[in-house]
Each structure stands twice: as C-alpha cells, then as structure tokens.
Design a protein around this motif. Structure first.
Motif, PDB file in Angstrom:
ATOM      1  N   TRP A   1      -7.853   1.582  -5.476  1.00 13.95           N
ATOM      2  CA  TRP A   1      -6.848   1.924  -4.457  1.00 13.95           C
ATOM      3  C   TRP A   1      -7.249   1.378  -3.089  1.00 13.95           C
ATOM      4  O   TRP A   1      -6.432   1.086  -2.268  1.00 13.95           O
ATOM      5  CB  TRP A   1      -6.675   3.431  -4.353  1.00 13.95           C
ATOM      6  CG  TRP A   1      -6.103   4.069  -5.580  1.00 13.95           C
ATOM      7  CD1 TRP A   1      -6.748   4.891  -6.445  1.00 13.95           C
ATOM      8  CD2 TRP A   1      -4.762   3.942  -6.083  1.00 13.95           C
ATOM      9  NE1 TRP A   1      -5.903   5.293  -7.447  1.00 13.95           N
ATOM     10  CE2 TRP A   1      -4.673   4.729  -7.238  1.00 13.95           C
ATOM     11  CE3 TRP A   1      -3.640   3.244  -5.643  1.00 13.95           C
ATOM     12  CZ2 TRP A   1      -3.494   4.836  -7.992  1.00 13.95           C
ATOM     13  CZ3 TRP A   1      -2.464   3.346  -6.389  1.00 13.95           C
ATOM     14  CH2 TRP A   1      -2.402   4.119  -7.549  1.00 13.95           C
TER      15      TRP A   1
ATOM     16  N   THR B   1       0.839  -1.195   0.000  1.00 10.52           N
ATOM     17  CA  THR B   1       0.000   0.000   0.000  1.00 10.52           C
ATOM     18  C   THR B   1       0.877   1.250   0.000  1.00 10.52           C
ATOM     19  O   THR B   1       0.608   2.219  -0.720  1.00 10.52           O
ATOM     20  CB  THR B   1      -0.935   0.006   1.218  1.00 10.52           C
ATOM     21  OG1 THR B   1      -1.719  -1.187   1.229  1.00 10.52           O
ATOM     22  CG2 THR B   1      -1.871   1.204   1.184  1.00 10.52           C
ATOM     23  N   ALA B   2       1.935   1.220   0.805  1.00 11.20           N
ATOM     24  CA  ALA B   2       2.874   2.342   0.823  1.00 11.20           C
ATOM     25  C   ALA B   2       3.556   2.501  -0.533  1.00 11.20           C
ATOM     26  O   ALA B   2       3.789   3.629  -0.999  1.00 11.20           O
ATOM     27  CB  ALA B   2       3.923   2.130   1.918  1.00 11.20           C
TER      28      ALA B   2
ATOM     29  N   ASN C   1       2.248   1.813  -3.405  1.00  8.08           N
ATOM     30  CA  ASN C   1       1.279   2.462  -4.282  1.00  8.08           C
ATOM     31  C   ASN C   1       1.261   3.972  -4.057  1.00  8.08           C
ATOM     32  O   ASN C   1       1.224   4.758  -5.013  1.00  8.08           O
ATOM     33  CB  ASN C   1      -0.119   1.888  -4.042  1.00  8.08           C
ATOM     34  CG  ASN C   1      -0.315   0.529  -4.685  1.00  8.08           C
ATOM     35  OD1 ASN C   1       0.595  -0.031  -5.285  1.00  8.08           O
ATOM     36  ND2 ASN C   1      -1.510  -0.018  -4.539  1.00  8.08           N
ATOM     37  N   ALA C   2       1.264   4.374  -2.789  1.00  2.65           N
ATOM     38  CA  ALA C   2       1.279   5.802  -2.474  1.00  2.65           C
ATOM     39  C   ALA C   2       2.553   6.457  -3.010  1.00  2.65           C
ATOM     40  O   ALA C   2       2.515   7.575  -3.553  1.00  2.65           O
ATOM     41  CB  ALA C   2       1.171   6.002  -0.961  1.00  2.65           C
TER      42      ALA C   2
ATOM     43  N   GLN D   1       3.236   9.623  -5.856  1.00  2.00           N
ATOM     44  CA  GLN D   1       4.058  10.800  -5.592  1.00  2.00           C
ATOM     45  C   GLN D   1       5.171  10.970  -6.632  1.00  2.00           C
ATOM     46  O   GLN D   1       5.450  12.081  -7.087  1.00  2.00           O
ATOM     47  CB  GLN D   1       4.644  10.729  -4.177  1.00  2.00           C
ATOM     48  CG  GLN D   1       3.602  10.723  -3.070  1.00  2.00           C
ATOM     49  CD  GLN D   1       2.642  11.901  -3.161  1.00  2.00           C
ATOM     50  OE1 GLN D   1       3.063  13.039  -3.397  1.00  2.00           O
ATOM     51  NE2 GLN D   1       1.362  11.641  -2.964  1.00  2.00           N
TER      52      GLN D   1
END
Length: 250
Positions: free
Chosen positions: A250, A178-179, A181-182, A186
């Motif tokens: 997401w 998940t991180a 993906n974030a 960015q």
C-alpha cells in the motif's frame, strides 16, 4: 428478472488499451461483455473486433446521464451484473511518458488538472459503482475490480531507493490512484457481508497511449491480473491491491 445464465461483465474505458484487452479476455472465457466507451463508434468497432458476446455501450464515467442509461440497459436486458471493471482513467497530462510528466509536480500543478483527474479516476468510479451495485447484488458471485497503478503505492513512492523516485513527483495521477485504493478498501469493508469481492490491481508498466507505448508489457499481459481478480472464487480475497506477482504494498 431476465434469466440470463452467462456471466455478464461491464468494463469501462474499454475501446482500447488495458480495458480492451480485459474485455477480450473476459469474452474469451465465455462471458457476455459490455464494452464501455465514451465514443460509441469507437466502442462499436472494438466490440466487433473482439467478437463473441461483446456489446458496446456508450459510457462516460463523468456523465450521470450515460451512467443511468447503462444501468437501465443492463437491468432491462440481463437483470443483473456479475463483474464490474472500473478501468476508465486519465492522467491529466495527456499521452506523455512518465519521465515528461513535469506538469504534475505538486509545487507548480494546476489545481484544475487535479480536479479533472479525480473526477474521472475517483468520483467516476463511485458514480458507476453505485449505479450498478443493485444489479451486482443480484449476482451469485459479484466482483468489482478497480484498475489502479503501481504509482498509487505510498510504500513504493516514499522509498528513496525505490523505482518511483526516478519519476517526477505527481499531484494528480498518482494521488488519484492512491485515493482509488483507499476507496477500494472502503467498498470491500461495506460489501464483504454481501459476498461482493472488491479489489484494486496494478497492471504493471503496460505499453498504452498514456505512456506513448513506452511500457514493456503488452495490454494482454496487463489485463491478466484484472481478469484473475474478476473471476475469483468465493474464497478469494477482498480489499486487496494486487499485481501479476501477488500483493502490492500500500
């Protein structure tokens, strides 16, 4: 600068599994492929088996010295990089089936495991990407693909009737993806103006060592979406999360 005309791709964690299948498919498209592996001998064996213009490079995404060395090799030999596939990743639990990953349950997880997983799956991606970004900027069509997982989807994981709720809760692997993906979003936001397309992909439930080969997709099938996003045209998406059938929530 070396006037190398063939596209150059680097795939991390590519001596086996989805990474190896990705390297094989990119080589099949005529690219020069740098096959990253922590173990040089295993990487060399995989590169030789793939053939074509495939070359092993020793790369540990948690080892700054190996990352610098690979960046220097790419600079000296090719002068640029066209495709970066951040595939290297660990579960923290070793090669176990998802149903047995009870050591990742948040209430009992060892924080040291979580740190180790994030070190490879998140911080390793940052380190490799940043080291190679100057070379990607020299490409006329730079592409970055981060290999994520359907387990990264907050929408799917929070659905009480969804498929992910049948699995034990995860405080390490799933949150790390998940991180990732974030982080993908960015990088995409920062690099959009430079024409660098950055996307995350979910290969699906692929039979690999991570799940004791219980997946129902072959590594070639899992690699297909990785290759598709690695070869996007200039009008392709950036900052997205994609599976073989299209966008993943997401």
């Amino acid at each position: 600068m070396n006037e190398h005309t063939t596209q150059v791709a680097l795939v991390t964690g590519a001596n086996k599994g989805i990474g190896r299948a990705t390297a094989e498919q990119l080589a099949g498209l005529g690219m020069t492929v740098l096959l990253g592996a922590r173990d040089h001998d295993r990487g060399a064996e995989a590169a030789a088996a793939i053939g074509g213009d495939t070359h092993a490079v020793e790369l540990d995404v948690t080892g700054p010295a190996t990352i610098r060395a690979v960046a220097q090799q790419v600079e000296a030999r090719f002068g640029r990089l066209d495709v970066l596939v951040n595939n290297a990743g660990i579960t923290g639990s070793g090669p176990v089936s998802p149903a047995d990953a009870v050591d990742q349950v948040p209430s009992t997880v060892d924080p040291a495991m979580v740190r180790a997983v994030f070190e490879t799956n998140v911080f390793g991606v940052i380190a490799v990407t940043n080291a190679l970004l100057p070379l990607l900027r020299r490409s006329p069509s730079p592409r970055i693909v981060n290999v994520s997982s359907g387990a990264a989807s907050l929408a799917l994981a929070s659905d009480p009737d969804g498929p992910l709720t049948r699995l034990p809760a995860s405080a390490a692997y799933s949150p790390s993806k998940t991180a990732l993906n974030a982080l993908t979003v960015q990088y995409a936001n920062e690099l959009r103006k430079d024409g660098v397309l950055v996307n995350a992909v979910s290969p699906g439930f692929v039979a690999t060592d991570i799940n004791n080969h219980t997946g129902f997709l072959t590594t070639a099938q899992g690699a297909a979406v990785v290759v598709r996003m690695a070869t996007l045209g200039a009008d392709g998406p950036t900052g997205g999360f994609f599976g073989e059938d299209g966008p993943v929530p997401w």
